[in-house]
Each structure stands twice: as C-alpha cells, then as structure tokens.
Design a protein around this motif. Sequence first.
Motif, PDB file in Angstrom:
ATOM      1  N   LEU A  74       0.562  -1.162  -0.068  1.00 10.09           N
ATOM      2  CA  LEU A  74       0.026   0.059   0.052  1.00 10.09           C
ATOM      3  C   LEU A  74       0.765   1.291  -0.099  1.00 10.09           C
ATOM      4  O   LEU A  74       0.395   2.318   0.530  1.00 10.09           O
ATOM      5  CB  LEU A  74      -0.995   0.037   1.231  1.00 10.09           C
ATOM      6  CG  LEU A  74      -1.859  -1.240   1.383  1.00 10.09           C
ATOM      7  CD1 LEU A  74      -2.737  -1.158   2.773  1.00 10.09           C
ATOM      8  CD2 LEU A  74      -2.845  -1.042   0.166  1.00 10.09           C
ATOM      9  N   GLY A  75       1.993   1.191  -0.672  1.00  9.13           N
ATOM     10  CA  GLY A  75       2.954   2.198  -0.507  1.00  9.13           C
ATOM     11  C   GLY A  75       3.623   2.652  -1.705  1.00  9.13           C
ATOM     12  O   GLY A  75       4.643   3.334  -2.032  1.00  9.13           O
ATOM     13  N   HIS A  76       3.069   1.892  -2.883  1.00 13.95           N
ATOM     14  CA  HIS A  76       3.672   2.252  -4.201  1.00 13.95           C
ATOM     15  C   HIS A  76       3.754   3.614  -4.696  1.00 13.95           C
ATOM     16  O   HIS A  76       4.629   3.934  -5.938  1.00 13.95           O
ATOM     17  CB  HIS A  76       3.229   1.139  -5.300  1.00 13.95           C
ATOM     18  CG  HIS A  76       3.872  -0.050  -5.431  1.00 13.95           C
ATOM     19  ND1 HIS A  76       4.596  -0.810  -4.354  1.00 13.95           N
ATOM     20  CD2 HIS A  76       4.679  -0.453  -6.518  1.00 13.95           C
ATOM     21  CE1 HIS A  76       5.389  -1.747  -4.823  1.00 13.95           C
ATOM     22  NE2 HIS A  76       5.268  -1.677  -6.151  1.00 13.95           N
ATOM     23  N   GLY A  77       2.746   4.333  -4.204  1.00 14.36           N
ATOM     24  CA  GLY A  77       2.868   5.876  -4.510  1.00 14.36           C
ATOM     25  C   GLY A  77       4.230   6.465  -4.253  1.00 14.36           C
ATOM     26  O   GLY A  77       4.406   7.395  -4.978  1.00 14.36           O
ATOM     27  N   VAL A  78       5.089   6.022  -3.215  1.00  8.58           N
ATOM     28  CA  VAL A  78       6.064   6.717  -2.915  1.00  8.58           C
ATOM     29  C   VAL A  78       7.251   6.356  -4.068  1.00  8.58           C
ATOM     30  O   VAL A  78       7.757   7.222  -4.389  1.00  8.58           O
ATOM     31  CB  VAL A  78       6.642   5.772  -1.615  1.00  8.58           C
ATOM     32  CG1 VAL A  78       8.121   6.422  -1.152  1.00  8.58           C
ATOM     33  CG2 VAL A  78       5.762   6.070  -0.410  1.00  8.58           C
ATOM     34  N   PHE A  79       7.302   5.229  -4.665  1.00  3.05           N
ATOM     35  CA  PHE A  79       8.368   4.958  -5.618  1.00  3.05           C
ATOM     36  C   PHE A  79       7.637   5.712  -6.834  1.00  3.05           C
ATOM     37  O   PHE A  79       8.432   6.223  -7.459  1.00  3.05           O
ATOM     38  CB  PHE A  79       8.179   3.375  -5.762  1.00  3.05           C
ATOM     39  CG  PHE A  79       8.442   2.867  -4.575  1.00  3.05           C
ATOM     40  CD1 PHE A  79       9.408   2.992  -3.857  1.00  3.05           C
ATOM     41  CD2 PHE A  79       7.419   1.328  -4.485  1.00  3.05           C
ATOM     42  CE1 PHE A  79       9.817   2.098  -2.804  1.00  3.05           C
ATOM     43  CE2 PHE A  79       7.766   0.874  -3.221  1.00  3.05           C
ATOM     44  CZ  PHE A  79       8.746   1.046  -2.111  1.00  3.05           C
ATOM     45  N   PHE A  80       6.453   5.588  -7.259  1.00  3.65           N
ATOM     46  CA  PHE A  80       5.980   6.592  -8.217  1.00  3.65           C
ATOM     47  C   PHE A  80       6.368   8.070  -7.946  1.00  3.65           C
ATOM     48  O   PHE A  80       6.787   8.708  -9.030  1.00  3.65           O
ATOM     49  CB  PHE A  80       4.728   6.479  -8.138  1.00  3.65           C
ATOM     50  CG  PHE A  80       3.707   7.300  -9.419  1.00  3.65           C
ATOM     51  CD1 PHE A  80       3.551   6.908 -10.807  1.00  3.65           C
ATOM     52  CD2 PHE A  80       3.242   8.576  -8.942  1.00  3.65           C
ATOM     53  CE1 PHE A  80       3.129   7.572 -11.486  1.00  3.65           C
ATOM     54  CE2 PHE A  80       2.513   9.295  -9.882  1.00  3.65           C
ATOM     55  CZ  PHE A  80       2.736   8.915 -11.392  1.00  3.65           C
ATOM     56  N   GLY A  81       6.171   8.458  -6.851  1.00  2.00           N
ATOM     57  CA  GLY A  81       6.422   9.801  -6.592  1.00  2.00           C
ATOM     58  C   GLY A  81       7.999  10.280  -6.755  1.00  2.00           C
ATOM     59  O   GLY A  81       8.720  11.116  -7.358  1.00  2.00           O
ATOM     60  N   LEU A  82       9.020   9.307  -6.281  1.00  2.00           N
ATOM     61  CA  LEU A  82      10.256   9.500  -6.493  1.00  2.00           C
ATOM     62  C   LEU A  82      10.781   9.507  -7.680  1.00  2.00           C
ATOM     63  O   LEU A  82      11.762  10.064  -8.113  1.00  2.00           O
ATOM     64  CB  LEU A  82      11.112   8.318  -5.732  1.00  2.00           C
ATOM     65  CG  LEU A  82      11.037   8.109  -4.270  1.00  2.00           C
ATOM     66  CD1 LEU A  82      11.494   6.862  -3.776  1.00  2.00           C
ATOM     67  CD2 LEU A  82      11.583   9.454  -3.535  1.00  2.00           C
ATOM     68  N   ILE A 280       4.068  17.698 -10.267  1.00  2.00           N
ATOM     69  CA  ILE A 280       3.951  16.591  -9.317  1.00  2.00           C
ATOM     70  C   ILE A 280       3.970  17.351  -7.875  1.00  2.00           C
ATOM     71  O   ILE A 280       4.576  18.223  -7.608  1.00  2.00           O
ATOM     72  CB  ILE A 280       5.128  15.884  -9.550  1.00  2.00           C
ATOM     73  CG1 ILE A 280       5.155  14.576  -8.608  1.00  2.00           C
ATOM     74  CG2 ILE A 280       6.660  16.637  -9.493  1.00  2.00           C
ATOM     75  CD1 ILE A 280       4.192  13.639  -8.572  1.00  2.00           C
ATOM     76  N   THR A 281       3.208  16.811  -7.141  1.00  2.00           N
ATOM     77  CA  THR A 281       2.814  17.497  -5.779  1.00  2.00           C
ATOM     78  C   THR A 281       3.005  16.087  -4.770  1.00  2.00           C
ATOM     79  O   THR A 281       2.820  14.947  -5.270  1.00  2.00           O
ATOM     80  CB  THR A 281       1.629  18.070  -5.670  1.00  2.00           C
ATOM     81  OG1 THR A 281       0.388  17.182  -5.606  1.00  2.00           O
ATOM     82  CG2 THR A 281       1.256  19.178  -6.828  1.00  2.00           C
ATOM     83  N   PRO A 282       3.112  16.398  -3.567  1.00  2.00           N
ATOM     84  CA  PRO A 282       3.043  15.395  -2.539  1.00  2.00           C
ATOM     85  C   PRO A 282       1.512  14.584  -2.540  1.00  2.00           C
ATOM     86  O   PRO A 282       1.504  13.507  -2.185  1.00  2.00           O
ATOM     87  CB  PRO A 282       3.165  15.961  -1.278  1.00  2.00           C
ATOM     88  CG  PRO A 282       3.890  17.249  -1.591  1.00  2.00           C
ATOM     89  CD  PRO A 282       3.503  17.747  -2.873  1.00  2.00           C
ATOM     90  N   GLY A 283       0.844  15.198  -2.934  1.00  2.00           N
ATOM     91  CA  GLY A 283      -0.816  14.668  -3.276  1.00  2.00           C
ATOM     92  C   GLY A 283      -0.814  13.448  -4.142  1.00  2.00           C
ATOM     93  O   GLY A 283      -1.572  12.494  -4.083  1.00  2.00           O
ATOM     94  N   ALA A 284       0.454  13.297  -4.791  1.00  2.00           N
ATOM     95  CA  ALA A 284       0.286  12.004  -5.736  1.00  2.00           C
ATOM     96  C   ALA A 284       1.098  10.750  -5.143  1.00  2.00           C
ATOM     97  O   ALA A 284       1.189   9.869  -5.934  1.00  2.00           O
ATOM     98  CB  ALA A 284       1.088  12.251  -7.126  1.00  2.00           C
ATOM     99  N   ILE A 285       1.756  11.018  -3.929  1.00  2.00           N
ATOM    100  CA  ILE A 285       2.529   9.816  -3.429  1.00  2.00           C
ATOM    101  C   ILE A 285       1.980   9.556  -1.947  1.00  2.00           C
ATOM    102  O   ILE A 285       2.732   8.665  -1.373  1.00  2.00           O
ATOM    103  CB  ILE A 285       3.948  10.268  -3.211  1.00  2.00           C
ATOM    104  CG1 ILE A 285       4.058  11.396  -2.235  1.00  2.00           C
ATOM    105  CG2 ILE A 285       4.445  10.515  -4.685  1.00  2.00           C
ATOM    106  CD1 ILE A 285       5.578  11.848  -2.264  1.00  2.00           C
ATOM    107  N   GLY A 286       0.829  10.134  -1.599  1.00  2.00           N
ATOM    108  CA  GLY A 286       0.364   9.495  -0.361  1.00  2.00           C
ATOM    109  C   GLY A 286      -0.346   8.324  -0.128  1.00  2.00           C
ATOM    110  O   GLY A 286      -0.154   7.412  -1.097  1.00  2.00           O
ATOM    111  N   VAL A 287      -1.233   8.032   1.006  1.00  2.00           N
ATOM    112  CA  VAL A 287      -1.860   6.921   1.082  1.00  2.00           C
ATOM    113  C   VAL A 287      -3.020   6.580   0.215  1.00  2.00           C
ATOM    114  O   VAL A 287      -3.236   5.548  -0.245  1.00  2.00           O
ATOM    115  CB  VAL A 287      -2.358   6.867   2.634  1.00  2.00           C
ATOM    116  CG1 VAL A 287      -3.217   5.763   2.919  1.00  2.00           C
ATOM    117  CG2 VAL A 287      -1.385   7.186   3.810  1.00  2.00           C
TER     118      VAL A 287
END
Length: 378
Positions: A74-82, A280-287
């Motif tokens: 449930l954390g793949h948004g982090v890798f997308f965001g990086l 790209i904003t933090p909103g794309a990498i959250g929960v």
Amino acid sequence: MGKVSASLFRTWLPFMIVALFLVVILPLLNVLPDEGAWYRVSNFSLNLFGKFLAYAILALGLDLIWGYTGILSLGHGVFFGLGAYCMGMHLALSIGTEGVYRSNLPDFMVWNRVTELPLFWKPFYSFGFTLLAVFLVPMLFATIFGFFAFRSRIRGVYFSIITQALALSAWLTFNRNSLNLGGTNGLTDFKTLLGFPLQNPGTKRGLYIITAICLLGAYLLCRWIVRSRLGRMLIAIRDGENRVRFLGYSPAEFKLFVFVLSAGLAGLAGALYVPQVGIITPGAIGVLPSIEMVVWVAVGGRGTLVGAALGAVVVNWMRSFLTTHYPDFWLYFLGGLFIAVVLLFPDGIIGSLRQLHRNYLRERSFFKRKQAALAVNP
C-alpha cells in the motif's frame, strides 16, 4: 502452418494488434483527420490517454508483487513519486531564467529565500543522470526498505500496514518546505524537455508514443518473468511460502527482487507522468493514491498482467469522467467499486471473463459427451 507456428501466432496476434493500435493508429488519428472529424483523437484526449498508460506501467509492477507473489503493498505511490520528482527536478532546472523571477533557481526557491541551489539538485542538470535516477532512486529505496522487512519475515497484513505508514511518512516529508522540493505546491510550470516545448502538440504526441512503447516493453518483461522458473517460484511463494522455505529456498530474496523491480517500474511511470501532466505534488504519493493503485489492479484482475493494465486505464478514465461531470461522486464511487470487487467479482474483469470462458468450455464439453452417449445408446 505447423502447430507451433499457429500457437505462436495466436499468442502474439493480440499483442501485435494492441501495439499497432497504441503506437501507430491512435497517433495517426490525432494527426491526419480534419479538426471537426468525429473520429479524430484530440490533443487533450491523446495526452490524457498517455497519462493512463503511464499508470498502467505502475499497475504491471504492482501486479507482479501482489498478484503473483501475494504481497499487498500500500506504498507504491512513494516509488511513483520518487521517479516523478527526479524527472520534475530536471524539468524545473531546464526552465533556466524563463521563470517568473528570471532567476537560475526554480521559482519556489526564490519564494522561500533560498540563495543557492541545494547540492542534491545539481546532478539533475544532466538528462542522462536523471534517466538513471528515475530507476535507481526508487529501486535503492525499495532495496533498503524491503531488505529489512523481508529479512524480518514481515508479511501479510503487517507488510501492508508498514507500507501504508511509509506512504504517510513520505507524504509528510515531501510537504515540508525545508526539503527544497516545492512543499505542498510541488514542482510545476515546466516548459521544455531536451529543448522541445512541452505545450507543443508534437511534443505531447511524442511523449505519448514513448509511454506506449515503454508500456509494451514493461508488459513483455513482466510476461517473460511470470512464465519463467522465477515466475513459478513467485507463485509458489504466494500459495505456500512455508513450503518453499522447507524445500531449501529463501523466499526473502525472491520477494526482495520482485519488490525492487516493481519499484523501478513505478519510478518509470512517475517519470513519464510528469512531463505529460506538468506537475508533481506530494498529493500524488500519499496513502490515498497508493490505495487507488491497488484498486486499479483489483478491478482489472490481479495475477493477469493484462487485467492490471486494463484496470489502470478503465478506473482512471472513469475518474476523469466523474470528476469532470460529477465531482462530488468520485470518492463514493471509488469506495463502492473496491467493495464490489472484493465481494462480487474478486477475480476482476479479466479473471471473471476467463472464468466465464472456462465455464463455457466445460458446458460445451459436457454437451458433446452427452450427444455422443445418446448416439451410442439412443
């Protein structure tokens, strides 16, 4: 045509048709027809579809780790965001002195009274370094996180919880202005990529074609993996990890490999997303985005690859439609869709279609046997 050739033809024909449609026909429908033609694909639609295809690349990686290995991240948004931030930093530096303040620094740094470009930004002047970073930064992060998680034998719901905590931590971190990544506003106002204006229809068309080719390449890579001995090992881990360990294999190494690979695909998706969307904003990498990614795969059908990519396109198309015409309805629809998938069709679109096909073959076989029996004993 021999049986082997016929089998190969049947296997690859759908792929070639989809590739032809995505890479050749859609761009031609954007260029050749007149402006008023009903079958013309507008610049906006092609750009939007390019964003959906970028999401589909991420969904393929998520299907590898969840559908084939049984690890719900449930954390793949982090890798997308990086991956997205790596590309965004290069695009922000490419603006040069064309920003609002005519400074060599990105505009948000001028607002925040930063007087010198932070050291970690400087390598992103190079496009070659950025391309490497798009893959390596998410994969390195996934390696460190996955090594400790899998070595500690964290699995099941506990792994899902810590990946969700990872997404929340990353969202909080990227929201801070002190990180010098734009804070809550993120990175935006990009103008060029390798000298090509991003608002030019030709550039958008080129980005779409690159995204489509990357999606096809990612699909072939994932397909090769799941059909190899490695793929059978991943499925064995999903179906009985303790049995795999009892046979003398180390599941942690296989799980770490597929987790890192899926993170690399997510980083690639993020890098293709940014120049097409322009922000790209933090909103794309959250929960919430990370959970939405899981819904894409669930709706399309996990453990099918094609279903994961299809689910990403279908769900995001519905999101685009609903947020445009019924903006208050989208989140209720998303929640209802996830509940419906879990309760009513857990195999997703592709899995349900395959089940219907198997039922049809079983019924036809039964009917033929019954007719043969009646012919012998009327």
